[in-house]
Design a protein around this motif. Structure first.
Motif, short mmCIF file in Angstrom:
data_model
loop_
_atom_site.label_atom_id
_atom_site.label_comp_id
_atom_site.label_asym_id
_atom_site.label_seq_id
_atom_site.Cartn_x
_atom_site.Cartn_y
_atom_site.Cartn_z
N THR A 643 0.82 -1.22 0.00
CA THR A 643 0.00 0.00 0.00
C THR A 643 0.85 1.26 0.00
OG1 THR A 643 -0.12 0.09 2.43
CG2 THR A 643 -1.82 -1.20 1.29
N ARG A 644 2.18 1.13 -0.17
CA ARG A 644 3.08 2.29 -0.08
C ARG A 644 3.52 2.80 -1.44
NH1 ARG A 644 5.13 2.61 5.21
NH2 ARG A 644 3.40 2.00 6.57
N ASN A 650 -0.52 0.25 -6.03
CA ASN A 650 -1.31 -0.34 -4.94
C ASN A 650 -2.51 -1.11 -5.48
OD1 ASN A 650 0.47 0.90 -3.19
ND2 ASN A 650 -0.90 2.61 -2.72
N ALA A 676 -3.45 -6.33 3.87
CA ALA A 676 -2.60 -5.20 3.51
C ALA A 676 -1.30 -5.25 4.31
CB ALA A 676 -3.33 -3.89 3.78
N THR A 698 7.26 -0.38 -2.34
CA THR A 698 5.80 -0.31 -2.34
C THR A 698 5.15 -1.19 -1.28
OG1 THR A 698 5.54 -2.09 -3.97
CG2 THR A 698 5.83 0.15 -4.82
N ASN A 699 5.89 -2.14 -0.69
CA ASN A 699 5.31 -3.04 0.30
C ASN A 699 5.98 -2.81 1.65
OD1 ASN A 699 4.65 -5.47 1.88
ND2 ASN A 699 3.76 -6.21 -0.03
#
Length: 715
Positions: A643-644, A650, A676, A698-699
């Motif tokens: 979610t980053r 995302n 998430a 991103t994770n």
């Protein structure tokens, strides 16, 4: 078991990041009423698929690269082999089904317009998968009608691209009855056995039509007039569907009922959840000696699985267990056809995780062993008197189980089995990565593993003679010490059951103490590694055939063995008396003399030869860490999406994780946690596999799990 952390690079699996836009073509309106989509564009098969590690598909390549454009009638697509195929118009028949030759592996495209942003239920059948506005969602390739998916329609035009599978397709949109609800089109139900009080498990679809994940939902189960139980439900991702496990407390001894069925009511509750009527389910009630459906939570993903059990009639002999594997398209109960309760033999028919598409390989083969272990909790039988039989696909399963779990069976009885999948078209192997992927596919080959069946009696029954079965007969005759084959006429099938039982009752699995030869052949220790007291712990070249054959001389207390492509092995000596001194020689060299203390003797091969070691190094790739990509989804895996990243990144991570979980549900009756990264608790889930979607940027779970990994991927 160690946690297995896996990442799926964004640059490789980009499907879902390109949200489709384009000129409206024959769009059908969805205003909130149920609608069946009846106009499509169809495209014949353009890719190379099948049981090969690398699929080639120009349509999905366009999606992955972001080059996809809304197709038009007559537009040409270059196929994987350089040919040309065109999009063409197609209209459904009066019964709502679209039937077209293109739907055998091709595509069907449709558009839907919505006057507003709203949630709908997509109910489609006949497809392997669908891209909804570019996001992958699961299909219904076996035409079961059980697949239901919540989707969020955008205001205006929405696009549906179906990868067809069954030659026909039906697509319907409808409004959900509420934001969160149970759906009973796909349930796994037990029968209640009169007088039993142990909890039983039910599997029911839970549909989440919210943009947020469903957590902390509860269900209260009520069996009419008897018991109540409130339980926490598994989480469901945004716009997701999951088959959740629900415990029931069955009829207590003080509540003996004459009825042959009871109604169970499921009352759903949770935060900000509107009250709704309870969902009723009818469960049959049977006597202990009657045929019964048993359910259990399996070890692979914690989902609820089932099997059919017909207990033996009381007799003077100790009971055996005959496991029967259903053919393709047959239910477990149907595989009991011709059986009736007899003294001395229980009958067990595993579910195989689905009646449709079950080939008794991989997870469905594991399901057999788990069902057998669960049955041992309910009926008593001699573990040396366990036999397995099957017809057609079930016969293939018999051979597969003989190859990968040889110690479990005293008899393997296969009727009209098939041995191997037909050879698929192969691409030229040009790189080390492609060669590695090809080796993963090799591990599905069964023929070399048949060597593992030598400790079981084998009965091959042929109803429909053909060259393949004759070749199998000659193969077994060439090496097997206890093999019989016979031709059975259709008229004599019922009589053949009696002959089979007589064949089984004469054969027992040997006691470990009496075994003096152990021979194990494997492509992957993660699939099969053990034969009696011998275990292959690791390979020199992963994915290639390995074999270890060891003989024990009781008089000389000598283990003498030969190996091929084996890096480490162990010999279980717990059946020998403590302080016994044994000598070990492997591959022509004496390893030494060792005193037995009850623990296995573990040997590792290095440059100097074989050496006894106290335990394998922590970094060693042992059997529980072997396997292809699907093994990452075992051990109750948690699928963690990032979610980053950017909104597009995302959205991809959630869509891919949700699609993988849906695919396990449709094809394997599975149930996966999809969470998430911000909700993932690494400390609280230390003994489960973890699959990360995204990369180090991103994770948010990446630094905690993979900060020291030798491979790092960033956006």
């Amino acid at each position: 078991m160690k946690r297995l952390s896996v990442f799926i690079p964004l640059s490789v699996l980009l499907i879902g990041t390109s949200f489709l836009t384009g000129q409206c073509w024959a769009a059908q309106d969805f205003t909130g009423k149920e609608v069946t989509i009846n106009e499509f564009l169809v495209l014949p098969r353009v890719g190379r698929y099948g049981r090969v590690p690398i699929h080639v598909d120009p349509v999905q390549a366009q999606l992955a690269k972001g080059d996809w454009q809304t197709p038009q009638t007559g537009e040409a697509v270059t196929t994987h082999d350089g040919q040309s195929a065109e999009w063409s118009n197609a209209v459904v028949k009066d019964d709502g089904w679209l039937e077209d030759a293109a739907l055998h592996g091709g595509y069907a495209f449709a558009q839907v317009t919505s006057p507003r942003r709203q949630v709908a239920l997509l109910e489609a059948s006949g497809h392997a998968m669908v891209f909804f506005n570019g996001e992958p969602r699961a299909g219904d390739p076996y035409l079961t009608g059980r697949t239901v998916l919540p989707i969020l329609l955008n205001e205006g035009t929405n696009e549906l691209l179906f990868h067809a599978a069954a030659g026909k397709l039906r697509v319907k949109l409808s409004l959900p009855p509420q934001e969160v609800f149970f759906d009973v089109r796909d349930v796994t139900l037990p029968t209640l056995v009169r007088g039993e009080t142990e909890p039983v498990w039910v599997g029911v679809l839970l549909v989440n039509c919210r943009e947020a994940a469903l957590t902390k939902a509860q269900v209260k189960t009520t069996i009419t007039g008897t018991s109540e139980l409130t339980a926490q439900l598994d989480s469901v991702p945004p716009f997701g569907v999951r088959k959740v496990a629900i415990p029931l407390v069955p009829l207590g001894e003080q509540k003996e009922l004459a009825a042959d069925k009871v109604t169970v009511e499921l009352a759903l509750s949770g935060e900000n959840m509107a009250a709704a009527e309870a969902t009723p389910l009818d469960l049959a009630v049977v006597e202990p000696e009657q045929s019964q459906t048993r359910t259990f939570r399996n070890a692979i993903d914690g989902s609820v699985q089932s099997y059919q059990l017909l207990p033996a009639r009381e007799g003077e002999t100790e009971n055996g267990m005959l496991v029967t594997l259903h053919d393709a398209g047959e239910t477990p109960a149907e595989s009991f056809d011709g059986f009736s309760s007899v003294p001395g033999v229980h009958f067990l028919a595993p579910g195989g995780r689905r009646a449709e598409g079950c080939d008794w390989e991989d997870w469905s083969a594991r399901d057999v062993l788990e069902a057998l272990d669960d049955a041992a909790k309910h009926v008593k039988f001699d573990p040396c008197k366990v036999w397995v039989r099957g017809t057609g696909t079930g016969g293939h399963g018999v051979l597969r189980l003989g190859g990968i779990a040889s110690d479990r069976w005293a008899v393997l009885a296969a009727r009209d089995p098939w041995l191997e999948y037909p050879a698929e078209e192969q691409s030229d192997v040009a790189t080390p990565i492609e060669e590695m992927l090809e080796r993963v596919a090799w591990s599905n080959r069964l023929t070399p593993l048949l060597r593992n069946t030598v400790s079981s009696g084998i009965m091959l029954e042929v109803v429909k003679p053909n060259p393949a079965t004759q070749e199998l007969v000659e193969l077994f005759k060439s090496f097997h010490p206890d093999f019989e084959s016979r031709t059975v006429s259709v008229d004599a099938l019922k009589q053949a059951w009696g002959e089979l039982l007589r064949f089984c009752e004469k054969r027992l699995s040997p006691n470990r103490r009496d075994v003096v030869e152990a021979d194990c052949v494997t492509f992957s220790p993660g699939v099969n590694a053990t034969s009696r007291w011998l275990t292959i712990l690791g390979q020199i070249e992963p994915g290639l055939l390995s074999r270890a054959a060891v003989k024990f001389d009781p008089d000389r207390k000598l283990f003498l063995g030969l190996t091929v492509n084996v890096k480490a092995l162990s010999i279980d000596v717990s059946h020998l008396e403590s302080d016994t001194v044994v000598e070990v020689a492997l591959d022509g060299e004496g390893v030494g003399e060792f005193a037995v203390d009850g623990n296995p003797l573990t040997f590792l091969r290095n440059e100097a030869g074989w050496q006894l070691i106290p335990a394998l190094p922590r970094s060693f790739k042992r059997p529980e860490r072997y396997g292809g990509l699907r093994s990452a989804f075992e051990n109750k895996a948690i699928l963690v999406y990032g979610t980053r990243g950017t909104p597009q990144e995302n959205a991809w991570a959630l869509a891919k994780a949700r699609y993988d979980a849906e695919t396990m549900l449709v094809r394997l009756n599975g149930s996966m946690d999809v969470v998430a990264d911000t909700a993932f608790d690494a400390d609280g889930e230390r003994d489960r596999n973890v699959v990360l979607y995204g990369n180090a940027d991103t994770n948010a779970a990446w630094p905690r799990l993979l900060s020291t990994a030798p491979v790092q991927v960033r956006g």
